[in-house]
Design an enzyme around this catalytic site. Structure first.
Site, PDB file in Angstrom:
ATOM      1  N   ARG A 229       0.883  -1.084  -0.071  1.00  0.00           N
ATOM      2  CA  ARG A 229       0.119  -0.136   0.026  1.00  0.00           C
ATOM      3  C   ARG A 229       0.801   1.255  -0.030  1.00  0.00           C
ATOM      4  O   ARG A 229       1.807   1.127   0.736  1.00  0.00           O
ATOM      5  CB  ARG A 229      -0.868   0.000   1.134  1.00  0.00           C
ATOM      6  N   GLU A 258      -3.274   7.414  -4.753  1.00  0.00           N
ATOM      7  CA  GLU A 258      -3.054   6.765  -5.990  1.00  0.00           C
ATOM      8  C   GLU A 258      -4.110   6.967  -6.578  1.00  0.00           C
ATOM      9  O   GLU A 258      -5.246   6.792  -6.038  1.00  0.00           O
ATOM     10  CB  GLU A 258      -3.079   5.305  -5.450  1.00  0.00           C
ATOM     11  N   HIS A 277      -0.960  -0.272  -9.825  1.00  0.00           N
ATOM     12  CA  HIS A 277      -1.532  -1.440  -9.031  1.00  0.00           C
ATOM     13  C   HIS A 277      -1.908  -2.632  -9.419  1.00  0.00           C
ATOM     14  O   HIS A 277      -3.054  -2.988  -9.557  1.00  0.00           O
ATOM     15  CB  HIS A 277      -2.887  -0.714  -8.169  1.00  0.00           C
TER      16      HIS A 277
HETATM   17  C1  DGY Z   1      -5.619  -6.456  -2.700  1.00  0.00           C
HETATM   18  O1  DGY Z   1      -5.531  -7.439  -2.674  1.00  0.00           O
HETATM   19  O2  DGY Z   1      -5.468  -5.746  -1.569  1.00  0.00           O
HETATM   20  C2  DGY Z   1      -4.873  -5.756  -3.608  1.00  0.00           C
HETATM   21  O3  DGY Z   1      -4.791  -4.573  -3.591  1.00  0.00           O
HETATM   22  C3  DGY Z   1      -5.821  -5.891  -4.837  1.00  0.00           C
HETATM   23  O4  DGY Z   1      -7.318  -5.048  -4.258  1.00  0.00           O
END
Ligand code: DGY
Length: 311
Positions: A229, A258, A277
């Site tokens: 993240r 983001e 992502h």
């Molecule tokens: C997660 O699995 O948390 C990824 O960021 C995709 O949403």
């Protein structure tokens, strides 16, 4: 009419997997009548689902998250309202670990800048002196978060003969033994690793855990990889470290915010690779994620315990 589920646009795969059982309405522009009738919410692209959104849907039974991280969902508010929350753990471990390796290799070996150069008119002859990168094989990787994804990253790193350090809330002796990783303090991990990568959730504890001080502790040849993240790393501190040479480069599949504003200086740096992502974005994983999302949704709507319930 079929049961109403709120979600921002879902791909055709949702209808395919759910056999078109649900009528999907947008979270923010559903009519009052639709909000009254909604029994579930699907968070597909990390839509923020807080208590206020839940309170607009008096018949809400379940929030089904397409993904494993639920930092964008107020799980406490859901528990208080008797709403179940589901996520998709497990199915995306390999694809996310693959992406970690992809970024690590690409940053270390100048794949993106090399690609741009190879397409340009400047590439006129083979020159052994250009784009000389760092050897991944045999170097040291520090993994922050030794859960399922971290373990998959470690397995891949061991195939590259890397020394793997990890930092985790709880020590994982079984993984130390089976995969060959070494537990380290956060400080040791930062100072001894050639690559530092993150496989931890975004929590109060991990939010902003990499700032100026931590970046200074990394080797000046260090490379930071974030497939977890964006908010785990303080963006301004990272920009400063990359610009001043405090660390050599970064590979970011996630950023904070983001996306970054289109004129953000990080987007101008040549020692950063940014991907949108894509950690779990393989066909195989996306199908499994959708199946788990739908399974949780259906169970919640029917009042059963979710197969993979967060709370
Ligand atoms: C997660 O699995 O948390 C990824 O960021 C995709 O949403």
């Amino acid at each position: 009419m079929s049961e109403i589920v709120l979600a921002d646009p879902l791909p055709p795969l949702f209808d395919e997997v759910s056999a078109s059982r649900f009528t999907v309405r947008p979270v923010n522009s559903a009519s009052d009548a639709e909000l009254q009738q909604a029994v579930g919410i699907v968070s597909y692209g990390h839509d923020i689902i807080d208590g206020e959104v839940m309170d607009r849907c008096p018949g809400l039974r379940v929030v089904s998250n397409h993904g494993v991280g639920v930092d964008h969902i107020d799980v406490v508010a859901a528990v208080q309202r008797g709403v179940a929350v589901g996520n998709t753990p497990g199915c995306l471990d390999s694809s996310t670990a693959d992406m970690t390796m992809a970024l690590m290799l690409s940053v270390a070996r100048n794949v993106v800048v090399g690609d741009h150069f190879a397409r340009s008119p400047e590439f006129t002859h083979y020159d052994p002196a250009i784009y000389v990168g760092q050897e991944v094989t045999g170097s040291t990787l520090g993994i922050v978060g030794m859960g399922r994804i971290g373990t998959e990253v470690a397995k891949r790193a061991k195939a590259f003969e890397m020394r793997v350090l990890y930092f985790n809330r709880n020590r994982r002796p079984e993984i130390e033994e089976s995969v060959g990783v070494e537990f380290a303090s956060f400080d040791t991990l930062l100072s001894e690793s050639d690559f530092v990568s993150f496989s931890c959730p975004l929590t109060d504890e991990t939010h902003g855990m990499i700032g100026t001080q931590q970046l200074k502790q990394m080797k000046s040849s260090g490379i930071l990889i974030n497939v977890a993240r964006g908010a785990i790393v303080q963006t301004d501190a990272l920009l400063e470290a990359l610009t001043s040479g405090e660390i050599v480069a970064a590979g970011l599949d996630v950023t904070d915010p983001e996306p970054l504003p289109r004129d953000h200086p990080l987007l101008q740096l040549r020692n950063v690779i940014i991907t949108p992502h894509l950690g779990s974005a393989s066909n195989h994983t996306r199908r499994q994620m959708m199946q788990m999302t739908v399974d949780n949704l259906v169970a919640g709507v029917e009042g059963r315990k979710l197969p993979t319930q967060v709370s």
